[in-house]
Scaffold this active site. Structure first.
Site, PDB file in Angstrom:
ATOM      1  N   TRP A 118       0.831  -1.211   0.000  1.00 43.65           N
ATOM      2  CA  TRP A 118       0.000   0.000   0.000  1.00 43.65           C
ATOM      3  C   TRP A 118       0.860   1.253   0.000  1.00 43.65           C
ATOM      4  CZ3 TRP A 118      -4.404  -0.613  -1.999  1.00 43.65           C
ATOM      5  CH2 TRP A 118      -5.144  -1.775  -1.775  1.00 43.65           C
ATOM      6  N   ASP A 188      -1.611   6.219   6.850  1.00 45.62           N
ATOM      7  CA  ASP A 188      -2.656   5.328   6.350  1.00 45.62           C
ATOM      8  C   ASP A 188      -2.839   4.225   7.395  1.00 45.62           C
ATOM      9  OD1 ASP A 188      -4.245   3.442   5.127  1.00 45.62           O
ATOM     10  OD2 ASP A 188      -3.016   3.229   3.322  1.00 45.62           O
ATOM     11  N   LYS A 212     -12.023  -2.533   6.779  1.00 47.67           N
ATOM     12  CA  LYS A 212     -11.166  -3.491   7.473  1.00 47.67           C
ATOM     13  C   LYS A 212     -11.616  -3.608   8.933  1.00 47.67           C
ATOM     14  CE  LYS A 212      -8.768  -3.403   3.621  1.00 47.67           C
ATOM     15  NZ  LYS A 212      -7.782  -2.425   3.250  1.00 47.67           N
TER      16      LYS A 212
HETATM   17  C1  LIG Z   1      -7.289  -1.820   1.906  1.00 50.87           C
HETATM   18  C2  LIG Z   1      -6.253  -0.775   2.034  1.00 50.87           C
HETATM   19  C3  LIG Z   1      -6.181   0.319   1.170  1.00 50.87           C
HETATM   20  C4  LIG Z   1      -7.120   0.496  -0.002  1.00 50.87           C
HETATM   21  O1  LIG Z   1      -8.407   0.695   0.421  1.00 50.87           O
HETATM   22  P1  LIG Z   1      -9.602   0.974  -0.606  1.00 50.87           P
HETATM   23  O2  LIG Z   1     -10.709   1.331   0.324  1.00 50.87           O
HETATM   24  O3  LIG Z   1      -9.821  -0.263  -1.390  1.00 50.87           O
HETATM   25  O4  LIG Z   1      -9.209   2.112  -1.463  1.00 50.87           O
HETATM   26  C5  LIG Z   1      -5.197   1.257   1.391  1.00 50.87           C
HETATM   27  N1  LIG Z   1      -4.332   1.140   2.395  1.00 50.87           N
HETATM   28  C6  LIG Z   1      -4.354   0.090   3.250  1.00 50.87           C
HETATM   29  C7  LIG Z   1      -3.357   0.005   4.350  1.00 50.87           C
HETATM   30  C8  LIG Z   1      -5.324  -0.894   3.092  1.00 50.87           C
HETATM   31  O5  LIG Z   1      -5.352  -1.935   3.930  1.00 50.87           O
END
Ligand SMILES: *Cc1c(COP(=O)(O)O)cnc(C)c1O
Length: 377
Positions: A118, A188, A212
């Protein structure tokens, strides 16, 4: 030929629906009481005679919903009043673009600490907008580690530093909160927000896709320090403008009303679990059961991440061969242990054990792993 069989499930049957252990990395398992409550309120919520998803986002009732969700999140996160909590769309991945569009001016750069897939994406999207410096990457070691704070040297013209607190695909997690010596830190936290206490005051921005650990897909939570809003350039497209969205209390256009409602329910559930401190304790216990078993398997199961930065949320490991991994996932699925296939880019096994994932499911997985190894040694 594929035939689609539609079956109407009689109401009585739904009462005894069988739930599986869902190890999916996201969208992921939700707390059962949240799903039950949402079902209860599906036809009429709070005496309104409507579902949340049928009512205007400008209605008084939805005003209560969004304010309630924000208040609960603020308390759980201990986010001070000089932080705004925003509900956006476009996923966490849109933040990869939106953050540089707002905070990376042409004469500055942004620093990226890359510890997984990511982070790679975040840096490459930012590079389309401006100057993105990858000041650290663990790609060479296959994304098994995170750096020590002392290994990091930031660019003198960095407008912000970006990192990923938990790399969902690789299963590596920072065990400390990054300090950039006064440079705004952007994090993030999609896959570990609310899994343990965060010191929000260390960050300029924390963002997380909801699917998540907080709710359904389609909502991204952005916690942003107010002074950052002053840096948003003029003439940003309205829906890519944090200041505009903050000024409109996340109602600059129609938000994901259902998602915001559901996040409120998840927060209520988390409060009932004793809050973030209590859930962290349980998360530590769950992860320890799994890692301890992996470590004691005489190398049959091999953990991907270095011990010091193993994720509490996404436990990644390998078997002796890819064929065995395939067999492992098929057999697990057949007994109701679902979603264990690693990300298509890396393979292997990944057990995602977010807040809502029950300890019994981890114990069931370990029992299966033990049995599988003895049959396929
Ligand atoms: C799942 C995830 C993303 C992407 O998320 P989307 O909602 O599909 O855009 C970005 N960063 C991390 C750490 C993730 O686990």
């Amino acid at each position: 030929m594929l035939t689609l069989v539609l079956r109407i499930v009689p109401a009585m049957e739904t009462a005894k629906v069988k739930r599986i252990y869902n190890f999916s990395s996201g969208p992921a398992v939700m707390p059962l009481p949240v799903l039950e409550r949402a079902r209860e309120e599906m036809l009429s919520i709070g005496g309104t005679g409507m579902s949340v998803m049928e009512m205007s986002h400008r209605s008084k009732f939805f005003g209560y919903v969004i304010e309630g969700t924000e208040r609960r999140l603020r308390e759980l996160l201990r986010a001070p009043n000089n932080y705004r909590i925003l509900f956006l769309q476009g996923g966490a991945a849109l933040q990869f673009s939106m953050i540089p569009m707002n905070f990376l001016p042409p004469d500055r750069s942004a620093d990226f600490v890359v510890t997984g897939a990511w982070g790679v994406k975040a840096a490459s999207e930012a590079a389309k907008i401006g100057k993105a410096n990858v000041i650290y990457s663990s790609e060479k070691d296959g994304f098994r580690t995170v750096p020590e704070q002392s290994e990091l040297a930031f660019s003198s013209d960095a407008a912000y530093v970006h990192y990923t607190s938990n790399e969902t695909i690789d299963g590596v997690e920072f065990k400390y909160e990054l300090d950039a010596g006064g440079i705004p830190v952007v994090c993030d936290a999609s896959s570990n927000i609310l899994s343990k206490p965060f010191d929000i005051e260390k960050y300029a921005i924390v963002y997380a896709g909801a699917q998540k650990n907080i709710g359904p897909s389609g909502v991204t939570i952005v916690i942003i320090r107010e002074d950052m809003l002053d840096l948003v350039p003029a003439n940003q497209p309205a829906l890519l403008d944090y200041r505009n969205i903050a000024n409109n209390h996340s109602l600059a256009n129609t938000p994901n009303t259902w998602g915001i409602y559901t996040i409120g329910l998840v927060c209520e559930w988390l409060e009932a679990q004793g809050g973030v401190g209590s859930i962290e304790k349980r998360n530590l216990e769950k992860a320890a059961i799994l890692y301890k078993f992996i470590d004691g398997s005489d190398g049959y199961y091999r953990g991907h991440a270095a011990n010091s930065c193993r994720s509490l949320m996404n436990v990644t490991f390998r078997l002796p061969s890819e064929d065995l991994e395939e067999k492992f996932c098929d057999e697990a699925e057949a007994i109701g242990l679902d979603g264990l296939r690693g990300h298509r880019s890396v393979g292997g096994i990944r057990a995602s054990i977010y807040n809502a994932f029950p300890r019994e499911g981890v114990e069931a997985l370990v029992e299966f792993m033990n049995d599988f190894a003895s049959r396929n040694g």
